[in-house]
Scaffold this motif. Structure first.
Motif, short mmCIF file in Angstrom:
data_model
loop_
_atom_site.label_atom_id
_atom_site.label_comp_id
_atom_site.label_asym_id
_atom_site.label_seq_id
_atom_site.Cartn_x
_atom_site.Cartn_y
_atom_site.Cartn_z
N GLY A 120 0.82 -1.21 0.00
CA GLY A 120 0.00 0.00 0.00
C GLY A 120 0.85 1.25 0.00
N LEU A 121 1.89 1.27 0.83
CA LEU A 121 2.79 2.42 0.88
C LEU A 121 3.45 2.67 -0.47
CD1 LEU A 121 4.48 1.74 4.34
CD2 LEU A 121 3.13 3.77 3.78
N ILE A 122 3.93 1.61 -1.11
CA ILE A 122 4.67 1.75 -2.36
C ILE A 122 3.76 2.11 -3.52
CG2 ILE A 122 6.05 0.50 -4.06
CD1 ILE A 122 7.25 -1.07 -1.66
N VAL A 123 2.71 1.34 -3.73
CA VAL A 123 1.84 1.54 -4.89
C VAL A 123 1.17 2.91 -4.85
CG1 VAL A 123 -0.26 0.75 -6.04
CG2 VAL A 123 1.45 -0.92 -5.26
N PHE A 124 0.56 3.23 -3.73
CA PHE A 124 -0.13 4.51 -3.66
C PHE A 124 0.84 5.68 -3.48
CE2 PHE A 124 -3.47 1.47 -2.50
CZ PHE A 124 -4.42 1.82 -3.46
N GLY A 125 2.05 5.39 -3.02
CA GLY A 125 3.09 6.42 -3.00
C GLY A 125 3.51 6.79 -4.41
N LEU A 126 3.67 5.81 -5.28
CA LEU A 126 4.01 6.08 -6.67
C LEU A 126 2.90 6.85 -7.38
CD1 LEU A 126 5.67 2.68 -7.64
CD2 LEU A 126 6.82 4.88 -7.31
N LEU A 127 1.66 6.53 -7.05
CA LEU A 127 0.54 7.25 -7.64
C LEU A 127 0.53 8.71 -7.17
CD1 LEU A 127 -1.97 7.04 -9.42
CD2 LEU A 127 -3.28 6.38 -7.40
N LEU A 128 0.84 8.94 -5.90
CA LEU A 128 0.95 10.30 -5.39
C LEU A 128 2.07 11.05 -6.09
CD1 LEU A 128 0.25 12.56 -3.36
CD2 LEU A 128 1.78 11.44 -1.71
N ALA A 129 3.19 10.38 -6.33
CA ALA A 129 4.31 11.01 -7.03
C ALA A 129 3.88 11.45 -8.42
CB ALA A 129 5.49 10.04 -7.12
N TYR A 130 3.18 10.58 -9.13
CA TYR A 130 2.72 10.92 -10.48
C TYR A 130 1.76 12.11 -10.45
CZ TYR A 130 -0.01 10.65 -14.76
OH TYR A 130 -0.66 10.97 -15.94
N ALA A 131 0.80 12.07 -9.53
CA ALA A 131 -0.18 13.16 -9.45
C ALA A 131 0.48 14.48 -9.11
CB ALA A 131 -1.24 12.81 -8.39
N VAL A 250 6.69 10.95 -0.70
CA VAL A 250 6.77 9.79 -1.60
C VAL A 250 8.04 9.00 -1.30
CG1 VAL A 250 7.05 9.07 -4.00
CG2 VAL A 250 5.43 10.89 -3.42
N VAL A 251 9.16 9.68 -1.18
CA VAL A 251 10.43 9.01 -0.89
C VAL A 251 10.34 8.25 0.44
CG1 VAL A 251 12.87 9.37 -0.36
CG2 VAL A 251 11.80 10.64 -2.22
N TYR A 252 9.75 8.89 1.44
CA TYR A 252 9.58 8.24 2.74
C TYR A 252 8.73 6.98 2.61
CZ TYR A 252 8.01 7.40 7.51
OH TYR A 252 7.70 6.81 8.71
N ARG A 253 7.64 7.07 1.87
CA ARG A 253 6.76 5.90 1.69
C ARG A 253 7.51 4.76 1.01
NH1 ARG A 253 0.70 7.10 1.37
NH2 ARG A 253 0.72 5.04 0.40
N LEU A 254 8.27 5.08 -0.01
CA LEU A 254 8.99 4.03 -0.74
C LEU A 254 10.06 3.39 0.13
CD1 LEU A 254 9.42 5.71 -4.27
CD2 LEU A 254 7.64 4.12 -3.50
N LEU A 255 10.77 4.19 0.90
CA LEU A 255 11.80 3.64 1.78
C LEU A 255 11.18 2.77 2.87
CD1 LEU A 255 14.15 6.73 2.22
CD2 LEU A 255 14.61 4.65 0.90
N LEU A 256 10.09 3.25 3.47
CA LEU A 256 9.43 2.48 4.52
C LEU A 256 8.83 1.20 3.95
CD1 LEU A 256 8.46 2.14 7.40
CD2 LEU A 256 6.49 3.59 6.86
N GLY A 257 8.19 1.30 2.79
CA GLY A 257 7.61 0.12 2.15
C GLY A 257 8.68 -0.90 1.79
N GLY A 258 9.82 -0.43 1.24
CA GLY A 258 10.91 -1.34 0.89
C GLY A 258 11.50 -2.01 2.11
N TRP A 259 11.63 -1.25 3.21
CA TRP A 259 12.16 -1.82 4.45
C TRP A 259 11.24 -2.90 4.99
CZ3 TRP A 259 10.42 -0.96 9.71
CH2 TRP A 259 11.27 -1.52 10.66
N LEU A 260 9.93 -2.67 4.91
CA LEU A 260 8.97 -3.67 5.39
C LEU A 260 9.02 -4.93 4.53
CD1 LEU A 260 5.88 -1.43 6.22
CD2 LEU A 260 7.40 -2.58 7.82
N LEU A 261 9.17 -4.77 3.22
CA LEU A 261 9.28 -5.94 2.35
C LEU A 261 10.53 -6.75 2.71
CD1 LEU A 261 8.28 -4.53 -1.16
CD2 LEU A 261 6.95 -6.04 0.31
N TRP A 262 11.63 -6.05 2.93
CA TRP A 262 12.87 -6.74 3.30
C TRP A 262 12.74 -7.44 4.64
CZ3 TRP A 262 16.19 -5.66 7.46
CH2 TRP A 262 17.41 -6.36 7.45
N LEU A 263 12.02 -6.81 5.56
CA LEU A 263 11.92 -7.33 6.92
C LEU A 263 10.97 -8.51 7.04
CD1 LEU A 263 13.08 -6.55 9.73
CD2 LEU A 263 10.99 -5.23 10.11
N PHE A 264 9.87 -8.48 6.28
CA PHE A 264 8.80 -9.47 6.50
C PHE A 264 8.55 -10.41 5.32
CE2 PHE A 264 7.72 -6.02 9.47
CZ PHE A 264 7.55 -6.76 10.63
N TRP A 265 9.24 -10.21 4.22
CA TRP A 265 8.99 -11.08 3.04
C TRP A 265 9.47 -12.50 3.32
CZ3 TRP A 265 6.32 -9.77 -1.29
CH2 TRP A 265 6.31 -10.70 -2.32
#
Length: 265
Positions: A120-131, A250-265
């Motif tokens: 959610g953080l990554i996908v909707f963060g990228l959409l916010l970046a585009y908008a 947006v950068v914060y969302r992507l970093l947090l989302g990436g960290w969560l993927l690394w931590l819990f994947w």
């Protein structure tokens, strides 16, 4: 609850309620990453009351005009800009209410995992970046149409997915519809009022008939800290986005989302 937990949860709620970074995601993360006991419904209600008090206080003049004009429109005195804005807030709240009632159990049980938050953080963060990068809009909240309000309301329903961010998705939709950054944020903040009222109301209903101890000192401090941090957040966020825009979030969302993927994947 110890005082570190009270202070941290209160500030997290107050700040992230209005930033486009997902308050529910951060509160869930606190519980996942610590061994703290659940803070309880009474404390959650206090945090909502604090956030609600902040946004109502900040927009008190606008809300007073909207209330007077909206009441007048109900008795045939015509519809001016303030009455129209009040109607748009009401109409844009309907979709999230309907979706929340229909899928409450699924959202509460099956969609509160760290991986869903990360996506959610990554996908909707990228959409916010585009908008934000493509935005050329200059319209404010008083220039919204019925169609705009309904589309933003439909977008707000997506915020029930943890990690999306209610303010983030409503600001994104508003930017895509040609609103200015400040206008999009201000309408998003006004939309938060009925949503917070409804969420707090559901929690109060959950408290009725249940016997449990309430730490009133923690409840009071939580409401105060949540309110102060939320008020400051609203004030400085509106200044910040006018000068800088949405990309740091947006950068914060992507970093947090990436960290969560690394931590819990």
């Amino acid at each position: 609850m110890d005082w570190l937990q009270v202070i941290l949860l209160s500030i997290v709620q107050g700040v992230t309620e209005f930033l486009p970074v997902s308050s529910s995601a951060h509160l869930i993360l606190v519980s996942v990453l610590t061994d703290w006991d659940d803070q309880g419904l009474a404390f959650d209600v206090a945090l909502h009351i604090g956030s609600l008090s902040a946004v109502v206080l900040y927009f008190r003049h606008e809300l007073m005009r909207m209330a007077v004009s909206w009441s007048g429109s109900l008795v045939g005195r015509g519809v001016d800009g303030d009455a129209r804005l009040a109607w748009w807030v009401v109409l844009a709240t309907i979709p999230v209410c309907l979706v929340g009632l229909a899928f409450h159990d699924v959202i509460a049980v099956s969609m509160r995992s760290p991986l869903i938050i990360a996506f959610g953080l990554i996908v909707f963060g990228l959409l916010l970046a585009y908008a934000d990068l493509r935005h050329r809009g200059t319209r404010d909240e008083y220039q919204l149409t019925l169609g705009d309000a309904l589309l933003i309301g439909l977008a707000q329903a997506l915020a029930l997915i943890p990690g999306t961010s209610r303010s983030g998705i409503t600001i994104t939709a508003a930017l895509l519809l040609g609103m200015s950054r400040e206008g999009a944020a201000r309408f998003s903040f006004l939309l938060s009022i009925p949503v917070i009222v409804l969420a707090g109301g559901l929690e109060i209903v959950g408290l009725i008939g249940k016997s449990h101890e309430v730490d009133w000192a923690a409840v009071l401090i939580g409401a105060i800290l949540s309110g102060i941090s939320a008020y400051l957040c609203i004030h400085y966020f509106l200044i910040f986005i006018k000068r800088v825009g949405m990309q740091p979030f947006v950068v914060y969302r992507l970093l947090l989302g990436g960290w969560l993927l690394w931590l819990f994947w």
